[in-house]
Scaffold this active site. Structure first.
Site, PDB file in Angstrom:
ATOM      1  N   LEU A 117      10.009  16.497   2.363  1.00  0.00           N
ATOM      2  CA  LEU A 117       8.885  17.450   2.421  1.00  0.00           C
ATOM      3  C   LEU A 117       7.725  16.936   1.579  1.00  0.00           C
ATOM      4  O   LEU A 117       7.914  16.567   0.418  1.00  0.00           O
ATOM      5  CB  LEU A 117       9.332  18.807   1.862  1.00  0.00           C
ATOM      6  CG  LEU A 117       8.195  19.807   1.617  1.00  0.00           C
ATOM      7  CD1 LEU A 117       7.664  20.370   2.935  1.00  0.00           C
ATOM      8  CD2 LEU A 117       8.650  20.937   0.701  1.00  0.00           C
ATOM      9  N   ASP A 132       0.617  13.636   0.655  1.00  0.00           N
ATOM     10  CA  ASP A 132       0.100  12.712   1.664  1.00  0.00           C
ATOM     11  C   ASP A 132      -1.420  12.870   1.793  1.00  0.00           C
ATOM     12  O   ASP A 132      -1.906  13.943   2.143  1.00  0.00           O
ATOM     13  CB  ASP A 132       0.750  13.011   3.020  1.00  0.00           C
ATOM     14  CG  ASP A 132       0.255  12.056   4.100  1.00  0.00           C
ATOM     15  OD1 ASP A 132       0.908  11.025   4.320  1.00  0.00           O
ATOM     16  OD2 ASP A 132      -0.808  12.319   4.700  1.00  0.00           O
ATOM     17  N   LYS A 178      -3.740   5.954   2.875  1.00  0.00           N
ATOM     18  CA  LYS A 178      -3.834   5.130   4.092  1.00  0.00           C
ATOM     19  C   LYS A 178      -5.097   4.270   4.114  1.00  0.00           C
ATOM     20  O   LYS A 178      -6.159   4.702   3.644  1.00  0.00           O
ATOM     21  CB  LYS A 178      -3.820   6.041   5.337  1.00  0.00           C
ATOM     22  CG  LYS A 178      -2.700   7.070   5.287  1.00  0.00           C
ATOM     23  CD  LYS A 178      -2.613   7.965   6.496  1.00  0.00           C
ATOM     24  CE  LYS A 178      -1.677   9.124   6.237  1.00  0.00           C
ATOM     25  NZ  LYS A 178      -2.285  10.310   5.643  1.00  0.00           N
ATOM     26  N   PRO A 226      10.858  11.796  -0.341  1.00  0.00           N
ATOM     27  CA  PRO A 226      11.166  13.218  -0.106  1.00  0.00           C
ATOM     28  C   PRO A 226      10.834  13.648   1.320  1.00  0.00           C
ATOM     29  O   PRO A 226       9.777  13.300   1.863  1.00  0.00           O
ATOM     30  CB  PRO A 226      10.270  13.949  -1.112  1.00  0.00           C
ATOM     31  CG  PRO A 226       9.965  12.930  -2.176  1.00  0.00           C
ATOM     32  CD  PRO A 226       9.913  11.612  -1.456  1.00  0.00           C
ATOM     33  N   HIS A 253      -3.759   3.373   8.760  1.00  0.00           N
ATOM     34  CA  HIS A 253      -3.987   4.724   9.305  1.00  0.00           C
ATOM     35  C   HIS A 253      -3.944   4.764  10.840  1.00  0.00           C
ATOM     36  O   HIS A 253      -3.459   5.716  11.445  1.00  0.00           O
ATOM     37  CB  HIS A 253      -5.335   5.263   8.800  1.00  0.00           C
ATOM     38  CG  HIS A 253      -5.409   6.762   8.801  1.00  0.00           C
ATOM     39  ND1 HIS A 253      -6.078   7.478   7.848  1.00  0.00           N
ATOM     40  CD2 HIS A 253      -4.894   7.685   9.641  1.00  0.00           C
ATOM     41  CE1 HIS A 253      -5.955   8.766   8.105  1.00  0.00           C
ATOM     42  NE2 HIS A 253      -5.241   8.908   9.192  1.00  0.00           N
ATOM     43  N   TYR A 293      -9.812  10.904   4.421  1.00  0.00           N
ATOM     44  CA  TYR A 293      -9.943  12.343   4.179  1.00  0.00           C
ATOM     45  C   TYR A 293     -11.027  12.655   3.144  1.00  0.00           C
ATOM     46  O   TYR A 293     -11.370  13.823   2.966  1.00  0.00           O
ATOM     47  CB  TYR A 293      -8.612  12.955   3.690  1.00  0.00           C
ATOM     48  CG  TYR A 293      -7.423  12.802   4.602  1.00  0.00           C
ATOM     49  CD1 TYR A 293      -7.553  12.375   5.919  1.00  0.00           C
ATOM     50  CD2 TYR A 293      -6.131  13.091   4.138  1.00  0.00           C
ATOM     51  CE1 TYR A 293      -6.444  12.231   6.735  1.00  0.00           C
ATOM     52  CE2 TYR A 293      -5.025  12.957   4.960  1.00  0.00           C
ATOM     53  CZ  TYR A 293      -5.178  12.516   6.249  1.00  0.00           C
ATOM     54  OH  TYR A 293      -4.069  12.381   7.036  1.00  0.00           O
TER      55      TYR A 293
END
Ligand code: A2P
Length: 323
Positions: free
Chosen positions: A16, A44, A78, A14, A111, A49
């Site tokens: 978006l 994502d 990632k 996709p 990453h 993170y």
């Protein structure tokens, strides 16, 4: 919501997605659920993170609502820099998949082309005296061979890279059995990545634009790290605002539409339900050639790059440091 691009392995991605950088666990769970219920079909995140469990809770809640199926969602995560060694990729991917509560990810990205010392699995940014502790033995080709194994193990449907230079992309492509499907890079009106897009087009590698709004929220993080980088204010650029007024849209919608209209995948981050919806509503209008030309003209080339490795003090000493 919206359309998708066909990757070089036939998989559909996709255009978006919801970006999840700088979104802590509970906030991200609510944001992911809101995005999926608003029609987003691509999320994502990254090991770095430290929020994959929150992302997983959001996905689980959306699936439990009965409105979305796992097979409809494209999940990206990632490989952290502390896992940048042959033999470590599977361990980190399995940890990500477990935290996300999934059986596989749709896309696994390297990453960054850098290695950091693996002092602890829970510390992706090991620091000593204000500098990142590096692992300078990084061998991109052997890491990539491990990435390819993730596809044969069924843990990742597609694999790709992020933050590579064009030379590093070429090095992978010329040594790969499975070429990268995606390259995720900073990309927005001030930094349109024309050269990188040319290289990736040649090898049918799709581009994902991170920071499509130039990440205004990172100011706080940079201040905390003592990093002094002036952040671009795309949302208040007069040309962007003029185009937005013309179409009765917001500046953010224009910035995102400009990219998806060129088949560039966008992953705007937001944890605000209203802005998540707003950023998703970019497939019901079209910019005309005049708008596109005016926005193309905002490109500053390399001077428009605002994510540099300077935000990780000490990283410039790594032999593969990209920028
Ligand atoms: P918030 O999470 O409070 O909405 P990028 O995607 O370029 O990294 O930018 C993300 C940043 O931009 C976040 O700080 C986010 O804040 C903010 N943001 C996201 N969507 C919008 C929007 N439509 N208008 C204004 N700011 C936005």
């Amino acid at each position: 919501m919206g359309s998708s691009v066909k990757l070089n392995n036939g998989q559909k991605m996709p255009l978006l997605g919801l970006g999840c950088w700088q979104a802590p666990g509970d906030e991200v769970a609510a944001a992911v659920e809101a995005a999926l219920l608003a029609g987003y079909r691509h999320i994502d995140t990254a090991y770095n993170y430290l929020n994959e469990d929150g992302v997983g809770r959001g996905i689980k809640a959306a699936i439990a609502s009965g409105k979305v199926k796992r097979s409809d969602i494209f999940v990206v995560t990632k490989l952290p820099m502390i896992g940048m060694q042959a033999g470590k990729v599977e361990k980190y991917l399995r940890k990500s998949i477990k935290a996300l509560g999934l059986d596989y990810v749709d896309l696994y990205l390297v990453h960054a082309p850098l290695g950091f010392a693996e002092r602890s699995e829970s510390d992706p940014f090991p620091m000593d005296n204000g500098k990142v502790v590096l692992d300078c033995s990084t061998d991109l080709i052997s890491v990539w061979k491990d990435m390819e194994k993730m596809v044969s193990l069924g843990l990742a449907k597609s694999i790709g890279v992020s933050n590579f230079t064009d030379k590093q992309v070429l090095k992978i492509v010329s040594n790969a059995k499975i070429p990268p499907a995606v390259h995720q890079v900073e990309c927005h009106v001030y930094f349109q990545q024309l050269k990188m897009r040319e290289v990736c087009k040649k090898y049918n590698i799709a581009i994902t634009a991170y920071a499509p709004l130039a990440s205004p929220g990172r100011k706080v993080l940079y201040e905390k790290r003592g990093v002094k980088i002036e952040l671009p204010d795309l949302l208040n650029n007069p040309v962007v605002r003029l185009v937005a007024e013309k179409h009765k849209r917001t500046a953010a919608q224009v910035l995102l539409r400009f990219l998806v209209q060129q088949d560039i995948i966008v992953i705007p981050k937001s944890t605000n339900a209203g802005r998540i919806k707003q950023n998703g509503d970019i497939f019901s209008f079209k910019l005309d050639e005049l708008d596109m030309e005016a926005l193309r003209f905002l490109n500053q080339g390399e001077a428009g790059r605002s994510f540099t490795m300077l935000s990780f003090p000490g990283v410039e000493r790594h032999p593969e440091c990209p920028f």
